[in-house]
Design an enzyme around this catalytic site. Structure first.
Site, PDB file in Angstrom:
ATOM      1  N   CYS A  35      -1.357   1.928   7.637  1.00  0.00           N
ATOM      2  CA  CYS A  35       0.066   1.591   7.560  1.00  0.00           C
ATOM      3  C   CYS A  35       0.916   2.868   7.607  1.00  0.00           C
ATOM      4  O   CYS A  35       0.969   3.525   8.645  1.00  0.00           O
ATOM      5  CB  CYS A  35       0.350   0.732   6.323  1.00  0.00           C
ATOM      6  SG  CYS A  35       1.939  -0.139   6.421  1.00  0.00           S
ATOM      7  N   HIS A  88      -3.333  -3.656   6.619  1.00  0.00           N
ATOM      8  CA  HIS A  88      -4.003  -3.222   5.384  1.00  0.00           C
ATOM      9  C   HIS A  88      -5.433  -3.767   5.327  1.00  0.00           C
ATOM     10  O   HIS A  88      -5.644  -4.908   4.933  1.00  0.00           O
ATOM     11  CB  HIS A  88      -3.209  -3.702   4.158  1.00  0.00           C
ATOM     12  CG  HIS A  88      -1.944  -2.943   3.947  1.00  0.00           C
ATOM     13  ND1 HIS A  88      -1.888  -1.762   3.241  1.00  0.00           N
ATOM     14  CD2 HIS A  88      -0.679  -3.173   4.391  1.00  0.00           C
ATOM     15  CE1 HIS A  88      -0.647  -1.301   3.243  1.00  0.00           C
ATOM     16  NE2 HIS A  88       0.105  -2.138   3.933  1.00  0.00           N
ATOM     17  N   GLU A 121      -7.668  -3.037   3.240  1.00  0.00           N
ATOM     18  CA  GLU A 121      -8.170  -3.078   1.865  1.00  0.00           C
ATOM     19  C   GLU A 121      -7.908  -4.405   1.161  1.00  0.00           C
ATOM     20  O   GLU A 121      -8.538  -4.712   0.153  1.00  0.00           O
ATOM     21  CB  GLU A 121      -7.566  -1.930   1.038  1.00  0.00           C
ATOM     22  CG  GLU A 121      -6.083  -2.032   0.729  1.00  0.00           C
ATOM     23  CD  GLU A 121      -5.171  -1.498   1.832  1.00  0.00           C
ATOM     24  OE1 GLU A 121      -4.013  -1.180   1.528  1.00  0.00           O
ATOM     25  OE2 GLU A 121      -5.605  -1.413   3.005  1.00  0.00           O
TER      26      GLU A 121
END
Length: 517
Positions: free
Chosen positions: A86, A173, A175
């Site tokens: 990002c 993202h 994660e």
């Protein structure tokens, strides 16, 4: 132990994203050690850390603004693989000759990325990936030596790579669990591109911690303030495994614990695991100190001060103890590290023995200071602690002191303990306990009229509170079934003499906090 579990390591530079700790937890989950540092770290520190790869996190700032954060130039001079996420991708693009602009359409939520070309980052993944976006800016020109490896309908450069230099950037993202194959992408980077091995496991962490404790304390004695919470319990088990009877645990019963909690702690750690425990019954002393105090922060400080006094008195009786064991965990360390620009996490005042007097002259043993809470729980299981203790809902350091609103009295604590035990018991019985993130009861110091038999009576009010949350930063009130709430209310009013009314808290966070005080 054949290999040092810290030998292979990833450095994560934090640009301020709410998900940054999650990136670190995912890397650990993969089985590789990592550390989380502020973006403005010195080159010398990176050199000394000597990472196998660097991840640049997301962040709330805009690359298009003057003086917005940038990765240290050494990140791109070091020769190690770099993965920008990002904001991390945007600053990578900008710093290496690309261009970032504010997007006409902000992208928040689910998106589909179409993968193009072959990249080590997307190895063994389908050409269309469901991902989670959260950005207002986007890369509009990639650096000259990069290629596009992913796009969405509104974001032409959703992923970019320089395979030769092993630089990768994604606008989404990986994660978060919403990015379906995000963990696989991180694995591809950490294990595939960086060449790390899975050395970071619960078994190896325990082995390493025990060896380090033995090396640190030698034949000296250690004391630990054991609360029965997750962190201090796991520290107790680790230190006991390392030095056995040279550990003495001090358990302070302050009268603000849950029902039968004191007995449970003594039974588990004293009788079952054979630890040396001194139990200090300090209920009267704590309640005396809390008399007339109704302001929450003043109550917290009083409870903390009295705990320190009691612990200090007990530790002086153990004149041979040269070390103090503490349950400091990695998020505490991160929050306490101040960035030179003031953008890092601020120090949080934790209710633990961190406030012990300086004149104690003891060395600190902190075997959990590298671990996240989920890792602490996993090694707790490995050490033989029961699941229901390690995974029970959070309980505040000051205990019932902040769940009895206003002034704390023994009568109020006794009523609250019993009401709360009924609520938790019924959540377990209805298989709802693990479906909510936190549940507890609050004592309200107001009397309400009730009817019992033929007479009216004025008794106390309690509120039930249950929330659902991922990170405890925001939370929704839990939509528990009416029938269930009715059953809990009936049991409390019938079984706890002194309570005439039960209410249910339906406030979210924000605007309310999870705890009432």
């Amino acid at each position: 132990m054949t290999k040092n579990i810290h030998d292979q390591r990833i450095l994560i530079l934090d640009f301020g994203s709410q998900y940054t700790q999650l990136v670190a937890r995912r890397v650990r989950e993969i089985g590789v050690y990592c550390e989380l540092w502020s973006w403005d770290v010195e080159e010398a520190d990176i050199r000394e850390f000597n990472p196998d790869g660097i991840i640049l996190s997301g962040g709330p700032e805009s690359v298009t603004e003057a003086n917005s954060p940038r990765a240290p130039q050494y990140v791109f001079d070091s020769g190690v693989p770099v993965f920008g996420v990002c904001y991390g991708m945007q600053t990578m693009a900008e710093q290496l000759g690309g261009r970032v602009a504010t997007s006409d359409e902000r992208e928040f939520g689910y998106a589909q990325v179409k993968i193009s070309g072959e990249s080590a980052l997307f190895k063994d993944l389908d050409l269309t990936q469901d991902v989670w976006m959260s950005h207002g800016d986007k890369v509009v020109e990639i650096p000259a030596d990069f290629v596009k490896i992913g796009e969405t309908d509104t974001c032409p450069y959703a992923a970019m790579a320089n395979e030769e230099k092993k630089y990768y950037g994604v606008q989404f993202h990986p994660e978060v669990t919403h990015t379906k194959n995000g963990l696989q992408m991180l694995e591809n980077f950490v294990l595939g591109v960086c060449g790390c091995e899975r050395l970071w496991t619960s078994e190896s962490i325990i082995e390493d911690a025990v060896a380090r404790i033995k090396e640190q304390v030698g034949n000296d004695e250690v004391i630990l303030g054991l609360s029965g919470g997750v962190d201090s319990s796991v520290v107790a088990m680790l230190v006991h495994r390392a030095i056995g009877s040279k550990l003495t645990c001090v358990f302070v019963d302050n009268g603000l614990l849950r029902l039968n909690e004191g007995e449970q702690v003594m039974e588990m750690f004293g009788d079952k695991f054979g630890l040396n425990i001194i139990k200090v019954d300090a209920e009267e002393r704590f309640l005396k100190a809390l008399e007339g105090i109704d302001e929450p922060e003043a109550k917290r400080k009083t409870i903390g001060r009295v705990f320190v006094e009691v612990f200090d008195e007990e530790s002086k009786k153990l004149s041979n103890a040269k070390w103090l064991a503490q349950g400091t965990i990695y998020p505490d360390v991160i929050e306490s590290a101040a960035s030179k620009t003031g953008k890092a996490h601020v120090i949080k005042s934790h209710h633990n023995v961190g406030g012990l007097p300086d004149d104690m002259k003891m060395g600190l043993v902190e075997p959990l200071r590298e671990l996240f809470k989920d890792e602490v729980r996993k090694i707790g299981l490995e050490l033989g602690l029961p699941y229901n203790m390690l995974y029970r809902h959070p309980f505040p350091g000051p205990g019932l002191g902040v769940r009895v609103l206003g002034e704390v009295k023994k009568e109020y604590c006794d009523l609250l303990r019993r009401a709360d035990a009924i609520f938790i018991e019924e959540l377990h019985a209805a298989d709802l306990y693990n479906k909510v993130s936190q549940a507890f009861t609050v004592f309200l110091p107001v009397r309400s009229v009730g009817v019992m038999g033929d007479g009216r009576k004025y008794d106390w009010v309690v509120s039930l509170r249950a929330v659902e949350t991922i990170d405890f930063m925001t939370a929704h009130w839990a939509h528990l079934p009416y029938e269930f709430l009715g059953k809990v209310s009936n049991r409390i009013i019938n079984e706890v003499n002194g309570i005439s009314r039960v209410v249910y808290d339906i406030s979210g966070k924000p605007p309310a906090t999870i705890e009432w005080e």
